[in-house]
Design an enzyme around this catalytic site. Structure first.
Site, PDB file in Angstrom:
ATOM      1  N   TYR A 199      74.046  44.677 -37.557  1.00 37.41           N
ATOM      2  CA  TYR A 199      73.968  43.288 -37.172  1.00 37.41           C
ATOM      3  C   TYR A 199      74.150  42.189 -37.881  1.00 37.41           C
ATOM      4  CZ  TYR A 199      71.140  43.772 -33.147  1.00 37.41           C
ATOM      5  OH  TYR A 199      70.450  43.536 -32.071  1.00 37.41           O
ATOM      6  N   GLU A 257      74.749  38.732 -35.931  1.00 40.48           N
ATOM      7  CA  GLU A 257      74.517  37.780 -35.463  1.00 40.48           C
ATOM      8  C   GLU A 257      75.190  36.020 -36.298  1.00 40.48           C
ATOM      9  OE1 GLU A 257      71.050  37.478 -33.602  1.00 40.48           O
ATOM     10  OE2 GLU A 257      71.378  38.577 -32.473  1.00 40.48           O
ATOM     11  N   ASP A 293      91.656  32.968 -16.652  1.00 38.80           N
ATOM     12  CA  ASP A 293      90.849  34.490 -17.025  1.00 38.80           C
ATOM     13  C   ASP A 293      92.445  34.793 -17.068  1.00 38.80           C
ATOM     14  OD1 ASP A 293      90.497  37.365 -17.281  1.00 38.80           O
ATOM     15  OD2 ASP A 293      88.390  36.766 -16.262  1.00 38.80           O
ATOM     16  N   THR A 296      89.697  40.402 -20.989  1.00 35.13           N
ATOM     17  CA  THR A 296      89.359  41.610 -21.788  1.00 35.13           C
ATOM     18  C   THR A 296      90.442  42.051 -23.193  1.00 35.13           C
ATOM     19  OG1 THR A 296      90.325  42.737 -20.324  1.00 35.13           O
ATOM     20  CG2 THR A 296      88.051  42.388 -20.091  1.00 35.13           C
ATOM     21  N   LYS A 333      92.893  46.320 -21.101  1.00 36.05           N
ATOM     22  CA  LYS A 333      93.232  46.704 -19.680  1.00 36.05           C
ATOM     23  C   LYS A 333      95.044  46.830 -20.409  1.00 36.05           C
ATOM     24  CE  LYS A 333      90.717  44.732 -16.687  1.00 36.05           C
ATOM     25  NZ  LYS A 333      89.394  43.529 -17.397  1.00 36.05           N
ATOM     26  N   ARG A 366      87.660  49.041 -25.484  1.00 36.53           N
ATOM     27  CA  ARG A 366      86.821  47.391 -24.547  1.00 36.53           C
ATOM     28  C   ARG A 366      86.153  46.558 -25.212  1.00 36.53           C
ATOM     29  NH1 ARG A 366      86.600  50.731 -19.269  1.00 36.53           N
ATOM     30  NH2 ARG A 366      85.758  48.337 -19.090  1.00 36.53           N
TER      31      ARG A 366
HETATM   32  N1  DSN Z   1      86.487  45.486 -13.109  1.00 35.62           N
HETATM   33  C1  DSN Z   1      88.110  45.218 -13.117  1.00 35.62           C
HETATM   34  C2  DSN Z   1      89.036  45.537 -12.588  1.00 35.62           C
HETATM   35  O1  DSN Z   1      89.233  46.603 -12.544  1.00 35.62           O
HETATM   36  O2  DSN Z   1      89.614  45.057 -12.618  1.00 35.62           O
HETATM   37  C3  DSN Z   1      87.619  43.805 -13.382  1.00 35.62           C
HETATM   38  O3  DSN Z   1      86.518  43.446 -14.381  1.00 35.62           O
END
Ligand code: DSN
Length: 482
Positions: free
Chosen positions: A68, A70, A245, A274, A277, A283
């Protein structure tokens, strides 16, 4: 894979790990084995997915998970956080260096968490804190519609303006099914009805009229670049904070495919992403910001986050270190070039694409000319070993469930080493499947939106053609689990 790895060492690591897991819960060990087999055996075209390197994946399976921590680096609410401090600092340093950002916060567990941190940081930084304190006495789950109204009033009825969902925006950019749509009065800008392109004059007009606290830019299904210098100009004109974003295209920013006015980081007050991707990490999420937002962003935990995931922050550090290598810039450029090849291959064979092309990592097919819904197209492609996802197109007559579109992206197959010849062949296979699929009649008359018939033999033929491509570009080459 772009990063070479020691296949024998990685095989040994996974064989040992699976043996240990199997002794406790063989179902899970089997699912892990099956997932690798499934991913190896399909053409993964989901625009938001990728394949992380073995180094990134192995980093997550460690005891950093057990701690932990925090708080923030050097200022924790738990003892003995020195190693979490080390990995969080490493991830933040890599993020700042990679993106040229003054500040990075790497604790968000996902994209929505990163956006929530950004929203609350902007509110905290810009709105009087007594109002927040008063509303913060309750847990968000306890708030009724009246409470939300009161909360918004207490916060000054703040407004957020983002790209509409059907134009390619994201649920977390102020839409009612998501908390962002409950926190803010929301309005959206769309795309030009003829070209499908973002119309900056329209964004400006909407911003002038709506006067948002936050102007949100970014998308999950828009196949074009966005000019962030123009978006910042609009934000400044109406006194809005510009939040970008970049979850979908962070890899293209990291790899310097998007530079100058198309790189959001210098223009946005707050940038979220994120990490899994096009960035090809674990993730998770992260937030980059200008110095004036740093203190508020660093209060993400406990404002909206629980304890940071030490093992995932460590994996972010590894992935970001990989993204700083020259090979990642080549990878990112290939992702974009391959998307153009895929787009051209589809259009040359008669497929209608939203915006008639792409400038990033994704294409959005309008499948209405095949007489199909997005759902039917997605299913027929899946039957044939091609993994995609259905997606609404602008002003979609079939709504968000059946849809009229299919979204496809190049990051994952580019990680496997696919190039122009392979993506053109992929386009050919996609068109073969779609032209061989027809909707079944609906019991009530007309065509079903879900049921379909794929001509006999097409799925098998496509599977074997896909296997030829996949075998030539193995996923995690040399990694053997048995
Ligand atoms: N779920 C993602 C996507 O497929 O674009 C975005 O959050």
């Amino acid at each position: 894979m772009s990063e070479p790895f020691d296949a024998a060492a990685v095989s040994t690591a996974y064989r040992s790990a699976l043996e240990v897991i199997s002794a406790i819960e063989p179902t899970v060990a089997d699912a892990i084995r099956s997932e690798l087999a499934d991913q190896r055996a399909s053409l993964k075209l989901i625009a938001s997915e990728n394949y992380a390197s073995p180094a990134v994946l192995l980093t997550m399976g460690t005891w950093l998970s057990d701690k932990y921590a925090e708080g923030t680096i050097g200022h924790r609410f738990y003892a003995a956080c020195q190693n979490i401090d080390t990995v969080e600092q490493a991830a933040a340093d890599h993020a700042m260096a990679l993106f040229g950002a003054p500040h990075a916060y790497v604790q968000p567990h996902s994209g929505i968490d990163a956006n929530l941190v950004a929203f609350w940081a902007i509110l905290a930084q810009r709105i009087e804190s007594p109002a927040l304190a008063e509303a913060g006495a309750k847990h968000v789950n306890d708030l009724s519609d009246d409470d939300w109204e009161n909360l918004r009033k207490a916060l000054g009825n703040q407004r957020a303006l983002g790209m509409s969902l059907d134009a390619g925006g994201h649920l977390t950019h102020g839409f009612r099914p998501n908390i962002s749509g409950k926190m803010f009065h929301q309005s959206s800008y769309g795309t030009n009805a003829d070209t499908g392109l973002l119309d900056y004059d329209d964004v400006r007009a909407k911003a002038r009229e709506f006067k948002p606290l936050i102007l949100i830019a970014g998308y999950s299904a828009y196949p074009r670049k966005v000019n962030f210098a123009k978006m910042r100009e609009i934000a400044d004109e109406v006194g809005a904070t510009l939040m970008v974003d970049m979850a979908h295209f962070a890899g293209l920013v990291a790899g310097k495919v998007f530079t100058g006015e198309y790189d959001p980081v210098p223009y946005a007050h707050v940038t979220t992403t994120t990490t899994h991707k096009s960035l090809r990490g674990p993730r998770g999420g992260l937030v980059l910001c200008q110095p004036e937002y740093a203190d508020a962003v660093d209060r993400g935990c406990p404002m909206v986050l629980g304890g940071p995931l030490g093992h995932v922050m460590a994996a972010k550090a590894v992935a970001l270190a990989e993204a700083r290598q020259p090979a990642f810039a080549t990878y990112a450029q290939n992702v974009a070039t391959n998307a153009v090849t895929l787009a051209d291959g589809l259009m040359r064979r008669g497929v209608k694409l939203v915006t008639d092309g792409t400038e990033n990592h994704l294409v959005l097919l309008d499948v209405t000319s095949f007489g199909l819904t997005g759902r039917q197209a997605e299913s027929a492609l899946l039957d044939s070993g091609i993994v995609t996802n259905r997606n609404a197109i602008p002003r979609d007559p079939n709504g968000a469930w059946y849809t009229s579109g299919v979204r496809m992206g190049t990051p994952a197959l580019t990680s496997r080493g696919f190039g122009a010849a392979e993506f053109d062949r992929v386009a050919e296979l996609i068109v073969d499947v779609l032209t061989s699929t027809s909707p079944n009649p609906a019991p009530s008359g007309g065509a079903s939106k879900a049921k379909y018939t794929l001509a006999p033999g097409v799925a098998d033929k496509t599977h074997s053609a896909a296997n030829e491509l996949l075998d030539a570009h193995p996923l995690y080459p040399g990694l053997e689990l048995t």
